[in-house]
Design a protein around this motif. Structure first.
Motif, PDB file in Angstrom:
ATOM      1  N   GLY A   1       0.796  -1.224   0.000  1.00  0.00           N
ATOM      2  CA  GLY A   1       0.000   0.000   0.000  1.00  0.00           C
ATOM      3  C   GLY A   1       0.825   1.268   0.000  1.00  0.00           C
ATOM      4  N   THR A   2       2.088   1.172  -0.384  1.00  0.00           N
ATOM      5  CA  THR A   2       2.937   2.358  -0.359  1.00  0.00           C
ATOM      6  C   THR A   2       4.038   2.251  -1.414  1.00  0.00           C
ATOM      7  N   VAL A   3       4.821   3.317  -1.549  1.00  0.00           N
ATOM      8  CA  VAL A   3       5.932   3.299  -2.493  1.00  0.00           C
ATOM      9  C   VAL A   3       7.202   2.891  -1.757  1.00  0.00           C
ATOM     10  N   VAL A   4       7.861   1.870  -2.288  1.00  0.00           N
ATOM     11  CA  VAL A   4       9.146   1.452  -1.713  1.00  0.00           C
ATOM     12  C   VAL A   4      10.245   1.923  -2.662  1.00  0.00           C
ATOM     13  N   GLN A   5      11.199   2.661  -2.093  1.00  0.00           N
ATOM     14  CA  GLN A   5      12.273   3.202  -2.918  1.00  0.00           C
ATOM     15  C   GLN A   5      13.613   2.617  -2.455  1.00  0.00           C
ATOM     16  N   ILE A   6      14.409   2.200  -3.414  1.00  0.00           N
ATOM     17  CA  ILE A   6      15.771   1.753  -3.074  1.00  0.00           C
ATOM     18  C   ILE A   6      16.757   2.606  -3.862  1.00  0.00           C
ATOM     19  N   LYS A   7      17.742   3.133  -3.133  1.00  0.00           N
ATOM     20  CA  LYS A   7      18.834   3.859  -3.790  1.00  0.00           C
ATOM     21  C   LYS A   7      20.122   3.112  -3.481  1.00  0.00           C
ATOM     22  N   VAL A   8      20.963   2.938  -4.472  1.00  0.00           N
ATOM     23  CA  VAL A   8      22.244   2.280  -4.229  1.00  0.00           C
ATOM     24  C   VAL A   8      23.344   3.205  -4.734  1.00  0.00           C
TER      25      VAL A   8
ATOM     26  N   ILE B   1      26.312  -5.181  -1.907  1.00  0.00           N
ATOM     27  CA  ILE B   1      26.054  -3.737  -1.811  1.00  0.00           C
ATOM     28  C   ILE B   1      26.368  -3.273  -0.376  1.00  0.00           C
ATOM     29  N   ASN B   2      27.203  -2.261  -0.267  1.00  0.00           N
ATOM     30  CA  ASN B   2      27.572  -1.756   1.061  1.00  0.00           C
ATOM     31  C   ASN B   2      27.011  -0.381   1.355  1.00  0.00           C
ATOM     32  N   ASN B   3      26.492   0.280   0.332  1.00  0.00           N
ATOM     33  CA  ASN B   3      25.992   1.649   0.501  1.00  0.00           C
ATOM     34  C   ASN B   3      24.641   1.793  -0.196  1.00  0.00           C
ATOM     35  N   ALA B   4      23.604   1.918   0.603  1.00  0.00           N
ATOM     36  CA  ALA B   4      22.262   1.964   0.008  1.00  0.00           C
ATOM     37  C   ALA B   4      21.284   2.609   0.966  1.00  0.00           C
ATOM     38  N   LEU B   5      20.144   2.969   0.426  1.00  0.00           N
ATOM     39  CA  LEU B   5      19.084   3.532   1.239  1.00  0.00           C
ATOM     40  C   LEU B   5      17.775   2.854   0.836  1.00  0.00           C
ATOM     41  N   VAL B   6      17.071   2.281   1.800  1.00  0.00           N
ATOM     42  CA  VAL B   6      15.784   1.643   1.504  1.00  0.00           C
ATOM     43  C   VAL B   6      14.709   2.409   2.252  1.00  0.00           C
ATOM     44  N   ASN B   7      13.658   2.800   1.552  1.00  0.00           N
ATOM     45  CA  ASN B   7      12.582   3.582   2.155  1.00  0.00           C
ATOM     46  C   ASN B   7      11.233   2.947   1.832  1.00  0.00           C
ATOM     47  N   SER B   8      10.658   2.246   2.819  1.00  0.00           N
ATOM     48  CA  SER B   8       9.340   1.626   2.614  1.00  0.00           C
ATOM     49  C   SER B   8       8.278   2.566   3.175  1.00  0.00           C
ATOM     50  N   GLY B   9       7.894   3.534   2.387  1.00  0.00           N
ATOM     51  CA  GLY B   9       6.846   4.477   2.782  1.00  0.00           C
ATOM     52  C   GLY B   9       7.092   5.137   4.120  1.00  0.00           C
ATOM     53  N   GLY B  10       8.330   5.519   4.382  1.00  0.00           N
ATOM     54  CA  GLY B  10       8.635   6.216   5.632  1.00  0.00           C
ATOM     55  C   GLY B  10       9.395   5.360   6.625  1.00  0.00           C
ATOM     56  N   ASP B  11       9.481   4.066   6.377  1.00  0.00           N
ATOM     57  CA  ASP B  11      10.290   3.196   7.224  1.00  0.00           C
ATOM     58  C   ASP B  11      11.593   2.966   6.473  1.00  0.00           C
ATOM     59  N   MET B  12      12.661   3.518   7.013  1.00  0.00           N
ATOM     60  CA  MET B  12      13.842   3.736   6.192  1.00  0.00           C
ATOM     61  C   MET B  12      15.119   3.262   6.868  1.00  0.00           C
ATOM     62  N   TYR B  13      16.056   2.729   6.057  1.00  0.00           N
ATOM     63  CA  TYR B  13      17.364   2.331   6.591  1.00  0.00           C
ATOM     64  C   TYR B  13      18.460   2.905   5.698  1.00  0.00           C
TER      65      TYR B  13
END
Ligand code: FAD
Ligand code: MG
Length: 351
Positions: A41-48, A202-214
């Motif tokens: 139900g949300t947008v999941v964004q991954i940046k590497v 991958i050692n450098n990344a950002l995962v954002n599951s609709g505001g839940d982010m690492y």
């Protein structure tokens, strides 16, 4: 349309810091590749962030695809919206009927029950009968009456969930119980996606599951990932910006997912001890922790507990921080955990 039904929530945004801030040197600069897909139900964004000298773009894209596959798998297993999910099978159990469950589901439920204890029941996945009751009330545009609330409350209680770790089973001690992992499984999906990225180099990344982010590792050799938390009353502005490395930040609040009954606005976070949605004193809670599952759980718990939540996170191992936005005497007020500014590069806009 009820604004609380908007599916696209990005309470925390990854900020695109300019690469021009990287001091020039002979090595090629890192390249950021990103992809967004719709799950849970949300947008999941991954940046590497890839260092062209070390790793090719194709390999990074393969890793991202595997991470998205894992998020889809988690949605299929943990969703209450899918009749075929493992969680839905759990929710069809009668009193004392046992069901064998997979390791992942058992471990996540175990963790949530632990946090129910630590938060004195402010966090409780057995809140689902109340979530359903308030969902029906929204459709009928009429709050539930006391007998209905009492009946639903009678089917809530984390102490009546029994996990048998040796036999890998779950059962409920009361009739009509059900669980909702909506306040923990998005964080869990984020953690799993991060793990898959790491396992694939991958050692450098950002995962954002609709505001839940690492934020895993760094954005560039010289710069940490920078994330922003949305202004509670203006979705086009960020009120908090923070740089993180190997840390999760998750936000819960009343300003994206809420509902309106008879003109009154209600939060989607419910106090499982009273049966009512939390009042308008707490607007949002952002929690920073070593993993996104913990941050997700505690952000919801902080919404229920308000300032009392600071006492709980202080006792937690692993260094947990929180930023709480409250509404007091007609004003939005920001409260932060002690020492947060020494631990993080954090900037806050006046609310
Ligand atoms: P959080 O505060 O993290 O969670 C709030 C949610 O947790 C509430 O909506 C309620 O379900 C529950 N809750 C309320 N109070 C408590 C409490 N005190 N303790 C514990 N739990 C509480 N949304 C869709 O619209 N369509 C979908 O198909 C869909 N699929 C999903 C599948 C999965 C696996 C997950 C994890 C979520 C999905 N969602 C979907 C979103 C879901 O319905 C919730 O809205 C969302 O997870 C809330 O996350 P949050 O970070 O906004 O709030
Ligand atoms: Mg949560």
């Amino acid at each position: 349309m009820n604004p609380g039904k908007r599916p696209h929530i990005l309470l925390v945004a990854a900020l695109s810091a300019s690469l021009s801030s990287v001091p020039s040197c002979s090595r090629a600069p890192e390249k950021i590749i990103e992809d967004s897909r719709f799950f849970m139900g949300t947008v999941v964004q991954i940046k590497v962030s890839i260092d062209p000298a070390e790793r090719g773009e194709a390999g990074a894209k393969d890793a991202m695809n595997l991470a998205f596959d894992e998020i889809k798998r988690i949605e299929d297993v943990y969703s209450v919206y899918k009749d075929t999910s493992e969680v839905s099978r759990i929710n069809r159990l009668r009193k004392n009927e046992r069901l064998q469950i997979t390791d992942g589901v058992l471990n996540l439920i175990h963790k949530t029950l632990d946090y129910s204890e630590r938060t004195d029941g402010a966090f409780d996945i057995t809140v689902k009968p109340l979530v359903d009751l308030w969902g029906s009330a929204r459709k009928a545009n009429k709050p539930p009456d006391e007998p209905e609330l009492k009946r639903a409350l009678g089917r809530v209680g984390y102490k009546d969930v029994v996990l048998d770790e040796a036999a890998h089973t779950i059962h409920f001690k009361k009739e009509g119980m059900s669980i909702d992992l909506g306040a923990a499984a998005k964080g869990y999906a984020t953690d799993r996606a991060v793990r898959i990225l790491e396992e694939n180099g991958i050692n450098n990344a950002l995962v954002n599951s609709g505001g839940d982010m690492y934020c895993l590792g760094k954005r560039t050799a010289h710069e940490l990932w920078k994330v922003g938390v949305q202004h509670p009353r203006d979705r086009n502005r960020l009120f908090l910006k923070i740089r993180l490395k190997d840390r999760a930040i998750d936000t819960s609040g009343d300003y994206e997912r809420y509902f309106v009954i008879g003109g009154k606005r209600y939060s989607h976070v419910i106090d499982p001890r009273t049966g009512y949605p939390i009042g308008d004193n707490v607007v949002s809670a952002s929690v920073i922790a070593a993993d996104s599952t913990t941050a997700d759980i505690l952000a919801t718990a902080m919404c229920v507990l308000g300032e009392k939540g600071f006492g709980i996170i202080k006792r937690e191992p692993g260094g947990i921080d929180a930023v709480l936005v409250t509404f007091e005497a007609g004003r939005l007020t920001v409260k932060m955990s002690e020492g947060i500014r020494e631990r993080y590069d954090i900037s806050q806009e006046k609310l």
